[in-house]
Design a protein around this motif. Structure first.
Motif, PDB file in Angstrom:
ATOM      1  N   GLN A 148       0.851  -1.182   0.000  1.00  9.83           N
ATOM      2  CA  GLN A 148       0.000   0.000   0.000  1.00  9.83           C
ATOM      3  C   GLN A 148       0.895   1.243   0.000  1.00  9.83           C
ATOM      4  O   GLN A 148       1.811   1.362   0.815  1.00  9.83           O
ATOM      5  CB  GLN A 148      -0.912   0.032   1.223  1.00  9.83           C
ATOM      6  N   PHE A 149       0.613   2.135  -0.943  1.00 10.56           N
ATOM      7  CA  PHE A 149       1.387   3.362  -1.068  1.00 10.56           C
ATOM      8  C   PHE A 149       0.603   4.470  -0.355  1.00 10.56           C
ATOM      9  O   PHE A 149      -0.553   4.736  -0.683  1.00 10.56           O
ATOM     10  CB  PHE A 149       1.609   3.693  -2.542  1.00 10.56           C
ATOM     11  N   LEU A 238      11.360   5.444  -1.284  1.00  8.29           N
ATOM     12  CA  LEU A 238      10.424   5.546  -0.173  1.00  8.29           C
ATOM     13  C   LEU A 238      10.718   4.477   0.872  1.00  8.29           C
ATOM     14  O   LEU A 238      11.063   3.338   0.532  1.00  8.29           O
ATOM     15  CB  LEU A 238       8.979   5.379  -0.668  1.00  8.29           C
ATOM     16  N   PRO A 239      10.577   4.816   2.147  1.00  8.39           N
ATOM     17  CA  PRO A 239      10.769   3.804   3.193  1.00  8.39           C
ATOM     18  C   PRO A 239       9.626   2.791   3.172  1.00  8.39           C
ATOM     19  O   PRO A 239       8.509   3.099   2.757  1.00  8.39           O
ATOM     20  CB  PRO A 239      10.746   4.628   4.483  1.00  8.39           C
ATOM     21  N   VAL A 240       9.920   1.583   3.605  1.00 15.51           N
ATOM     22  CA  VAL A 240       8.928   0.509   3.627  1.00 15.51           C
ATOM     23  C   VAL A 240       8.649   0.118   5.073  1.00 15.51           C
ATOM     24  O   VAL A 240       9.561  -0.183   5.841  1.00 15.51           O
ATOM     25  CB  VAL A 240       9.417  -0.724   2.836  1.00 15.51           C
ATOM     26  N   LEU A 241       7.380   0.122   5.441  1.00 15.34           N
ATOM     27  CA  LEU A 241       6.959  -0.293   6.770  1.00 15.34           C
ATOM     28  C   LEU A 241       6.427  -1.713   6.699  1.00 15.34           C
ATOM     29  O   LEU A 241       5.439  -1.991   6.025  1.00 15.34           O
ATOM     30  CB  LEU A 241       5.861   0.642   7.290  1.00 15.34           C
ATOM     31  N   GLU A 242       7.107  -2.612   7.394  1.00 14.79           N
ATOM     32  CA  GLU A 242       6.658  -3.995   7.441  1.00 14.79           C
ATOM     33  C   GLU A 242       5.549  -4.114   8.481  1.00 14.79           C
ATOM     34  O   GLU A 242       5.617  -3.519   9.561  1.00 14.79           O
ATOM     35  CB  GLU A 242       7.817  -4.921   7.829  1.00 14.79           C
ATOM     36  N   ASN A 243       4.513  -4.898   8.170  1.00 12.87           N
ATOM     37  CA  ASN A 243       3.392  -5.035   9.096  1.00 12.87           C
ATOM     38  C   ASN A 243       3.818  -5.574  10.452  1.00 12.87           C
ATOM     39  O   ASN A 243       3.291  -5.197  11.484  1.00 12.87           O
ATOM     40  CB  ASN A 243       2.330  -5.962   8.498  1.00 12.87           C
ATOM     41  N   GLU A 244       4.804  -6.495  10.427  1.00 12.40           N
ATOM     42  CA  GLU A 244       5.182  -7.119  11.680  1.00 12.40           C
ATOM     43  C   GLU A 244       6.113  -6.242  12.517  1.00 12.40           C
ATOM     44  O   GLU A 244       6.386  -6.530  13.670  1.00 12.40           O
ATOM     45  CB  GLU A 244       5.872  -8.466  11.420  1.00 12.40           C
ATOM     46  N   LYS A 245       6.584  -5.137  11.925  1.00  7.63           N
ATOM     47  CA  LYS A 245       7.465  -4.240  12.664  1.00  7.63           C
ATOM     48  C   LYS A 245       6.654  -3.394  13.627  1.00  7.63           C
ATOM     49  O   LYS A 245       5.685  -2.762  13.245  1.00  7.63           O
ATOM     50  CB  LYS A 245       8.216  -3.317  11.697  1.00  7.63           C
ATOM     51  N   GLU A 246       7.031  -3.382  14.904  1.00  9.89           N
ATOM     52  CA  GLU A 246       6.299  -2.597  15.890  1.00  9.89           C
ATOM     53  C   GLU A 246       6.759  -1.148  15.834  1.00  9.89           C
ATOM     54  O   GLU A 246       7.950  -0.861  15.827  1.00  9.89           O
ATOM     55  CB  GLU A 246       6.531  -3.158  17.298  1.00  9.89           C
ATOM     56  N   TYR A 285       5.265   6.901   2.055  1.00 11.85           N
ATOM     57  CA  TYR A 285       5.936   5.664   2.410  1.00 11.85           C
ATOM     58  C   TYR A 285       5.126   4.491   1.884  1.00 11.85           C
ATOM     59  O   TYR A 285       4.009   4.657   1.377  1.00 11.85           O
ATOM     60  CB  TYR A 285       6.152   5.551   3.927  1.00 11.85           C
ATOM     61  N   ILE A 286       5.677   3.294   2.011  1.00 10.82           N
ATOM     62  CA  ILE A 286       5.034   2.085   1.532  1.00 10.82           C
ATOM     63  C   ILE A 286       4.792   1.144   2.712  1.00 10.82           C
ATOM     64  O   ILE A 286       5.680   0.934   3.542  1.00 10.82           O
ATOM     65  CB  ILE A 286       5.901   1.357   0.484  1.00 10.82           C
ATOM     66  N   LYS A 287       3.572   0.600   2.775  1.00 10.06           N
ATOM     67  CA  LYS A 287       3.273  -0.418   3.780  1.00 10.06           C
ATOM     68  C   LYS A 287       3.289  -1.782   3.112  1.00 10.06           C
ATOM     69  O   LYS A 287       2.545  -2.012   2.156  1.00 10.06           O
ATOM     70  CB  LYS A 287       1.905  -0.166   4.407  1.00 10.06           C
ATOM     71  N   ALA A 288       4.138  -2.667   3.602  1.00 16.48           N
ATOM     72  CA  ALA A 288       4.215  -4.020   3.062  1.00 16.48           C
ATOM     73  C   ALA A 288       3.420  -4.948   3.963  1.00 16.48           C
ATOM     74  O   ALA A 288       3.621  -4.982   5.182  1.00 16.48           O
ATOM     75  CB  ALA A 288       5.658  -4.479   2.973  1.00 16.48           C
ATOM     76  N   LYS A 289       2.503  -5.707   3.366  1.00 12.48           N
ATOM     77  CA  LYS A 289       1.674  -6.606   4.174  1.00 12.48           C
ATOM     78  C   LYS A 289       2.295  -7.986   4.266  1.00 12.48           C
ATOM     79  O   LYS A 289       3.057  -8.391   3.418  1.00 12.48           O
ATOM     80  CB  LYS A 289       0.265  -6.697   3.558  1.00 12.48           C
TER      81      LYS A 289
END
Length: 289
Positions: A148-149, A238-246, A285-289
């Protein structure tokens, strides 16, 4: 004047979009006492006015008591000292906490943790805001199940990003000329198909396995929106936010003494103060699921 409410509330959205809404609000807010219908009809002789007034009453935005009418939602200004003191205190406290983190973490917290607190999308709150700074911050999201962007930007600073582009295409394509080159490039591309193709490119770039065999609109659009760079090598910008990252903990101060509308106003203004203090007026940023 700007009006703030949940983007999920289609009733409010429709009423605010009506040409009569702002003039009615400005008139009623300027009256020292509630007014009778006859006085209103002198100012608003439009045929549909009474029907529109009934809609405002039904939506809870205008109150009718003893045949007199007045607004039933608050209008805040920058000059209200009590709120400004709370906003400044909250914003300073949060800014100091976030200043210790990396910019990527700041973006994630502002776009996820702090956004959820300050912009409650299921809230039924409605209020007006009149001040020198009336720009509206908004969050746009586009993508698929894998990525998700996300873009956080304002009405005055609305950069050409993938999330903003698909928001524009769905809403007001002719009002954003900066997006025309990207629209020309992508044409009437299907959004789901587009992001499935983009997913492949992003995955390969993250694994350092991407090779540009031939030019295509998907790669070009990623470069155009500064999602990736092609020189000297293909890399994500763009930075990527991993779902499992708190996400890091952020401490909030309870606003129990305020009404729901007052708390919503303070939270939104606090968000703006923190965003500006960190220099993050527009970011993605980008959210990676």
């Amino acid at each position: 004047m700007n009006y703030f409410y949940s983007p999920k509330n289609k009733v409010y959205q429709k009423l605010v979009a009506d040409p009569l809404f702002s003039p009615v609000v400005v008139y009623l807010s300027g009256q020292p006492e509630p007014v009778i219908l006859r006085e209103l009809k002198k100012v608003f002789p439009q045929r549909k006015f009474e029907h529109f007034l009934d809609q405002l009453i039904e939506a809870g935005l205008v109150k009718r008591e003893q045949r007199r009418y007045e607004l039933s939602f608050p209008i805040f200004t920058e000059e209200e000292a009590n709120y400004q003191e709370i906003i400044a205190s909250q914003a300073q406290r949060l800014s100091e906490q976030l200043a210790k983190l990396s910019q990527d973490e700041q973006q994630f917290i502002l776009g996820e943790t702090l956004w959820t607190t300050c912009f409650e999308e299921d809230s039924k709150v409605f209020y007006g805001y009149k001040g020198e700074t009336e720009e509206t911050t908004q969050k746009t999201i586009a993508g698929n199940e894998a990525y998700q962007f996300v873009s956080i930007s304002t009405t005055k600073n609305f950069p050409v990003t993938l999330a903003n582009y698909f928001f524009v295409q769905k809403n007001k394509p002719t009002q954003f000329p900066d997006f025309l080159p990207l629209a020309t490039l992508l044409g009437d591309v299907n959004e789901a198909y587009y992001f499935d193709q983009v997913e492949v490119i992003i995955e390969r770039i993250r694994l350092n396995k991407f090779k540009n065999r031939r030019p295509n609109i998907f790669l070009e659009s990623l470069i155009e929106t500064k999602t990736i760079q092609s020189e000297p090598t293909f890399e994500l910008l763009l930075p990527v936010l991993e779902n499992e990252k708190e996400l890091s903990d952020v401490q909030f101060t309870e606003l129990g003494s305020l009404t729901e509308s007052e708390a919503a106003f303070v939270h939104r203004r606090m968000y703006e103060e923190v965003k500006h203090a960190l220099g993050l007026t527009a970011y993605s940023y980008i959210k990676a699921k």
